[in-house]
Design a protein around this motif. Structure first.
Motif, PDB file in Angstrom:
ATOM      1  N   GLU A  82       0.809  -1.212   0.000  1.00  0.00           N
ATOM      2  CA  GLU A  82       0.000   0.000   0.000  1.00  0.00           C
ATOM      3  C   GLU A  82       0.848   1.271   0.000  1.00  0.00           C
ATOM      4  O   GLU A  82       0.436   2.288  -0.571  1.00  0.00           O
ATOM      5  N   ASP A  83       2.037   1.234   0.609  1.00  0.00           N
ATOM      6  CA  ASP A  83       2.883   2.433   0.652  1.00  0.00           C
ATOM      7  C   ASP A  83       3.509   2.744  -0.706  1.00  0.00           C
ATOM      8  O   ASP A  83       3.820   3.904  -0.993  1.00  0.00           O
ATOM      9  N   CYS A  84       3.714   1.712  -1.515  1.00  0.00           N
ATOM     10  CA  CYS A  84       4.333   1.914  -2.829  1.00  0.00           C
ATOM     11  C   CYS A  84       3.322   2.236  -3.927  1.00  0.00           C
ATOM     12  O   CYS A  84       3.685   2.814  -4.957  1.00  0.00           O
ATOM     13  N   LEU A 115      -7.044  -8.192 -11.043  1.00  0.00           N
ATOM     14  CA  LEU A 115      -7.513  -9.469 -10.507  1.00  0.00           C
ATOM     15  C   LEU A 115      -7.253  -9.416  -9.009  1.00  0.00           C
ATOM     16  O   LEU A 115      -6.156  -9.039  -8.577  1.00  0.00           O
ATOM     17  N   ILE A 116      -8.245  -9.783  -8.199  1.00  0.00           N
ATOM     18  CA  ILE A 116      -8.098  -9.780  -6.747  1.00  0.00           C
ATOM     19  C   ILE A 116      -8.246 -11.211  -6.245  1.00  0.00           C
ATOM     20  O   ILE A 116      -9.310 -11.814  -6.401  1.00  0.00           O
ATOM     21  N   PHE A 117      -7.193 -11.771  -5.668  1.00  0.00           N
ATOM     22  CA  PHE A 117      -7.275 -13.127  -5.123  1.00  0.00           C
ATOM     23  C   PHE A 117      -8.051 -13.141  -3.815  1.00  0.00           C
ATOM     24  O   PHE A 117      -8.019 -12.174  -3.047  1.00  0.00           O
ATOM     25  N   GLU A 118      -8.737 -14.253  -3.529  1.00  0.00           N
ATOM     26  CA  GLU A 118      -9.500 -14.356  -2.290  1.00  0.00           C
ATOM     27  C   GLU A 118      -8.597 -14.546  -1.077  1.00  0.00           C
ATOM     28  O   GLU A 118      -9.000 -14.275   0.060  1.00  0.00           O
ATOM     29  N   ARG A 119      -7.374 -15.022  -1.299  1.00  0.00           N
ATOM     30  CA  ARG A 119      -6.384 -15.132  -0.232  1.00  0.00           C
ATOM     31  C   ARG A 119      -5.001 -15.164  -0.874  1.00  0.00           C
ATOM     32  O   ARG A 119      -4.874 -15.130  -2.102  1.00  0.00           O
ATOM     33  N   ASN A 120      -3.975 -15.235  -0.061  1.00  0.00           N
ATOM     34  CA  ASN A 120      -2.608 -15.243  -0.564  1.00  0.00           C
ATOM     35  C   ASN A 120      -2.257 -16.615  -1.152  1.00  0.00           C
ATOM     36  O   ASN A 120      -2.275 -17.621  -0.455  1.00  0.00           O
ATOM     37  N   PHE A 121      -1.948 -16.629  -2.451  1.00  0.00           N
ATOM     38  CA  PHE A 121      -1.561 -17.865  -3.127  1.00  0.00           C
ATOM     39  C   PHE A 121      -0.090 -17.869  -3.534  1.00  0.00           C
ATOM     40  O   PHE A 121       0.428 -18.906  -3.928  1.00  0.00           O
ATOM     41  N   GLY A 122       0.574 -16.729  -3.515  1.00  0.00           N
ATOM     42  CA  GLY A 122       1.973 -16.670  -3.895  1.00  0.00           C
ATOM     43  C   GLY A 122       2.169 -15.988  -5.242  1.00  0.00           C
ATOM     44  O   GLY A 122       1.273 -15.931  -6.081  1.00  0.00           O
ATOM     45  N   ALA A 129      -5.570  -3.991  -2.044  1.00  0.00           N
ATOM     46  CA  ALA A 129      -6.660  -4.375  -2.943  1.00  0.00           C
ATOM     47  C   ALA A 129      -7.634  -3.217  -3.156  1.00  0.00           C
ATOM     48  O   ALA A 129      -8.069  -2.954  -4.287  1.00  0.00           O
ATOM     49  N   ARG A 130      -7.988  -2.522  -2.086  1.00  0.00           N
ATOM     50  CA  ARG A 130      -8.912  -1.391  -2.212  1.00  0.00           C
ATOM     51  C   ARG A 130      -8.313  -0.292  -3.083  1.00  0.00           C
ATOM     52  O   ARG A 130      -8.995   0.278  -3.946  1.00  0.00           O
TER      53      ARG A 130
END
Length: 238
Positions: free
Chosen positions: A15-17, A66-73, A50-51
């Motif tokens: 978010e900072d970048c 594309l927004i993943f539902e969780r962290n997949f790598g 994501a927001r």
């Protein structure tokens, strides 16, 4: 608009970048030598990444997400983006701004003759530990892959989409892109690019995940190489 080039940006807790990244990407679109779209992939960030991505893309032409539902790598983020790319060539860029989108212009002139063109961060702007761990990890990968890249992990690459979409899915995918193109009898090239110090956020890597994880991935690569299927159709009727 018919696009020629898709830039993929995997994002995880950056978010900072992101505000400066958005500026850099918009500036590049103004001077890009090809009609370019941006595809941002949020890999299940736990911060506001994501927001920020959705808000920005919904207000700016040529940007999608594309927004993943969780962290997949990161490998999963790249593979998903490859599968959602419709342009003949694609590239990818990390969100940390240690490489700049403008430097795609250094790689693009070679993509006609070559099937993958990757940056080489010869003058690294990282900490000593990060430089050493990357050098060790790159050396280990070369022992397994024989792609002889100086900087396999450089997060600035261009591939022909047909080659990218033929790469099978596995963790650590991003570390083996040159080797995977060679498996398809493709041609690869390195081009020196500038490297910049991280201005915001924190690196997600340490010696453990830069060496031990990649070492295990190398064994997976060796297995996959032995099992990899490739073919070329000589003729067919319609």
């Amino acid at each position: 608009m018919i696009y020629e080039f898709t830039i993929i940006v995997p994002v995880y807790n950056e978010e900072d970048c992101l505000p400066q990244l958005f500026v850099q990407l918009k500036d590049y679109l103004e001077v890009a030598s090809k009609k370019t779209r941006i595809l941002l992939v949020d890999d299940g960030s736990s911060d506001q990444s994501a927001r920020l991505i959705m808000d920005f893309c919904n207000k700016n032409e040529h940007f999608s997400y594309l927004i993943f539902e969780r962290n997949f790598g990161k490998g999963a983020a790249l593979k998903a983006a490859f599968d959602h790319t419709e342009t003949p060539i694609l590239g990818y860029l990390d969100a940390d701004l240690q490489t700049y989108p403008q430097d795609f212009e250094k790689l693009l002139p070679f993509i006609g003759e070559y099937d993958l063109v990757t940056g080489w961060r010869r003058d690294r702007k990282d900490t000593f530990v990060k430089r050493i761990s990357s050098k060790v990890g790159n050396g280990v990968r070369n022992l397994f892959t024989r792609d002889y890249m100086h900087d396999t992990g450089c997060p600035l690459k261009i591939l022909k989409t047909s080659y990218a979409q033929n790469i099978p899915m596995f963790k650590g995918l991003q570390r083996f892109l040159p080797a995977m193109v060679l498996l398809q009898d493709g041609k690869i090239k390195e081009v020196e690019i500038p490297h910049y110090p991280r201005l915001a956020g924190e690196s997600k890597y340490n010696f453990r995940n830069r060496f031990m994880g990649p070492l295990m991935d190398c064994f997976a690569y060796v297995w996959m190489k032995k099992s990899y299927i490739k073919y070329k159709v000589a003729q067919k009727n319609e």
